[in-house]
Design a protein around this motif. Structure first.
Motif, PDB file in Angstrom:
ATOM      1  N   MET A   1      19.531  40.956 -28.625  1.00 19.91           N
ATOM      2  CA  MET A   1      19.085  42.077 -27.793  1.00 19.91           C
ATOM      3  C   MET A   1      18.920  43.330 -28.645  1.00 19.91           C
ATOM      4  N   SER A   2      17.888  44.119 -28.325  1.00 20.55           N
ATOM      5  CA  SER A   2      17.626  45.327 -29.109  1.00 20.55           C
ATOM      6  C   SER A   2      18.566  46.469 -28.765  1.00 20.55           C
ATOM      7  N   VAL A   3      19.154  46.450 -27.569  1.00 21.48           N
ATOM      8  CA  VAL A   3      20.147  47.465 -27.228  1.00 21.48           C
ATOM      9  C   VAL A   3      21.484  47.092 -27.856  1.00 21.48           C
ATOM     10  N   ARG A   4      22.339  48.085 -28.025  1.00 24.06           N
ATOM     11  CA  ARG A   4      23.718  47.840 -28.460  1.00 24.06           C
ATOM     12  C   ARG A   4      24.637  48.117 -27.283  1.00 24.06           C
ATOM     13  N   SER A   5      25.642  47.264 -27.092  1.00 27.41           N
ATOM     14  CA  SER A   5      26.444  47.307 -25.881  1.00 27.41           C
ATOM     15  C   SER A   5      27.933  47.203 -26.166  1.00 27.41           C
TER      16      SER A   5
ATOM     17  N   GLY B   1      12.926  51.274 -31.028  1.00 20.57           N
ATOM     18  CA  GLY B   1      12.175  50.554 -30.006  1.00 20.57           C
ATOM     19  C   GLY B   1      13.032  49.721 -29.074  1.00 20.57           C
ATOM     20  N   ALA B   2      14.265  50.110 -28.844  1.00 21.46           N
ATOM     21  CA  ALA B   2      15.149  49.341 -27.963  1.00 21.46           C
ATOM     22  C   ALA B   2      14.592  49.306 -26.548  1.00 21.46           C
ATOM     23  N   ARG B   3      14.723  48.150 -25.917  1.00 20.17           N
ATOM     24  CA  ARG B   3      14.246  47.953 -24.555  1.00 20.17           C
ATOM     25  C   ARG B   3      15.087  46.863 -23.909  1.00 20.17           C
ATOM     26  N   MET B   4      14.822  46.599 -22.637  1.00 27.45           N
ATOM     27  CA  MET B   4      15.543  45.549 -21.914  1.00 27.45           C
ATOM     28  C   MET B   4      14.532  44.757 -21.088  1.00 27.45           C
ATOM     29  N   GLY B   5      14.470  43.455 -21.323  1.00 24.34           N
ATOM     30  CA  GLY B   5      13.555  42.620 -20.569  1.00 24.34           C
ATOM     31  C   GLY B   5      13.999  42.461 -19.124  1.00 24.34           C
ATOM     32  N   LEU B   6      13.084  42.034 -18.277  1.00 24.16           N
ATOM     33  CA  LEU B   6      13.399  41.830 -16.869  1.00 24.16           C
ATOM     34  C   LEU B   6      14.423  40.713 -16.710  1.00 24.16           C
ATOM     35  N   HIS B   7      15.449  40.978 -15.931  1.00 25.63           N
ATOM     36  CA  HIS B   7      16.539  40.028 -15.737  1.00 25.63           C
ATOM     37  C   HIS B   7      17.211  40.294 -14.404  1.00 25.63           C
ATOM     38  N   GLN B   8      18.039  39.373 -13.967  1.00 26.82           N
ATOM     39  CA  GLN B   8      18.867  39.543 -12.776  1.00 26.82           C
ATOM     40  C   GLN B   8      20.324  39.701 -13.187  1.00 26.82           C
ATOM     41  N   ASP B   9      21.064  40.514 -12.444  1.00 23.45           N
ATOM     42  CA  ASP B   9      22.519  40.576 -12.603  1.00 23.45           C
ATOM     43  C   ASP B   9      23.100  39.588 -11.599  1.00 23.45           C
ATOM     44  N   LYS B  10      23.367  38.372 -12.034  1.00 22.65           N
ATOM     45  CA  LYS B  10      23.729  37.324 -11.078  1.00 22.65           C
ATOM     46  C   LYS B  10      24.993  36.553 -11.455  1.00 22.65           C
TER      47      LYS B  10
END
Length: 226
Positions: A56-60, A118-127
């Protein structure tokens, strides 16, 4: 106020409520300072490696019950601060009013978007959660395009919402499992007074993994109070 007119509160979809400018600048600064402190250890901001090998491009980092793709662990390295849980409850009350079950978050995912990288987040569900309680999202720093979709797939229909620092976004009820993501961060749009380059996002969730899972009532209040 942004420009001549203030940005207005909006119900983006049933149960999905956007409240612009919910956090004061002072509260935003406090949250930025807290996010920095959390990252000094024992937690650090890291790029999540997905099961297929993608990164993932974001850092968490994760407070409270730890999330890893795509499940929660029993491990708790840093307890979820009580004041942060209370802030989440305030957000739910702001979005839906006083009705409904209490929001009892036991995990918070903090994502840092480096706009220069260029960090981004792809479409996903929190499930991965067993609770039907809503997700509470707080934005800090650079503005972003937040794409809020449907519950069936990653395609249309979806709505693009610009989230700015201090904004609250809550989604639950019929929209609890909607696909969502961040296709773009608008670099350099943060208020210099915030002292943050890039974007931070804090999402509070109730996993339902401590004790019995419980539903969240799909009553009228999830439409978003006026």
């Amino acid at each position: 106020m942004d420009g001549l007119f203030p940005r207005e509160r909006a119900v983006v979809a049933p149960g999905a409520v956007h409240v612009p400018g919910w956090l004061s600048l002072d509260r935003q600064r406090e949250l930025v300072a807290a996010c920095r402190e959390w990252g000094r250890g024992p937690l650090t901001y890291e790029h999540t490696v997905l099961p297929g090998g993608g990164v993932m491009s974001v850092r968490s980092l994760c407070l409270g019950r730890r999330w890893v793709p795509y499940r929660y662990l029993d491990a708790v390295e840093v307890e979820l601060p009580g004041w942060l849980g209370e802030l989440g409850r305030e957000g739910v009350r702001e979005a839906y009013g006083e009705e409904g079950l209490p929001f009892v978050p036991d995990t918070a995912l903090v994502n840092f978007y480096d706009a220069g990288a260029g960090a981004r987040m792809g479409l996903h569900q929190d499930k991965e959660e067993r609770s039907g309680a809503p997700v509470v999202s707080l934005s800090l720093g650079d503005r972003c395009v937040f794409r809020f979709g449907n519950t069936a797939n990653r395609g249309k229909p979806y709505t693009d919402v610009e989230l700015a620092s201090g904004d609250l976004f809550v989604f639950g009820g019929p929209s609890r499992f909607a696909y969502h993501g961040v296709p773009k961060v608008l670099a350099g749009t943060a208020d210099p007074a915030l002292g943050l380059t890039g974007r931070l996002n804090i999402t509070l969730r109730e996993t339902g993994l401590r004790g019995e899972a419980r539903p969240w009532p799909e009553a009228a209040h999830v439409e978003g109070r006026p």
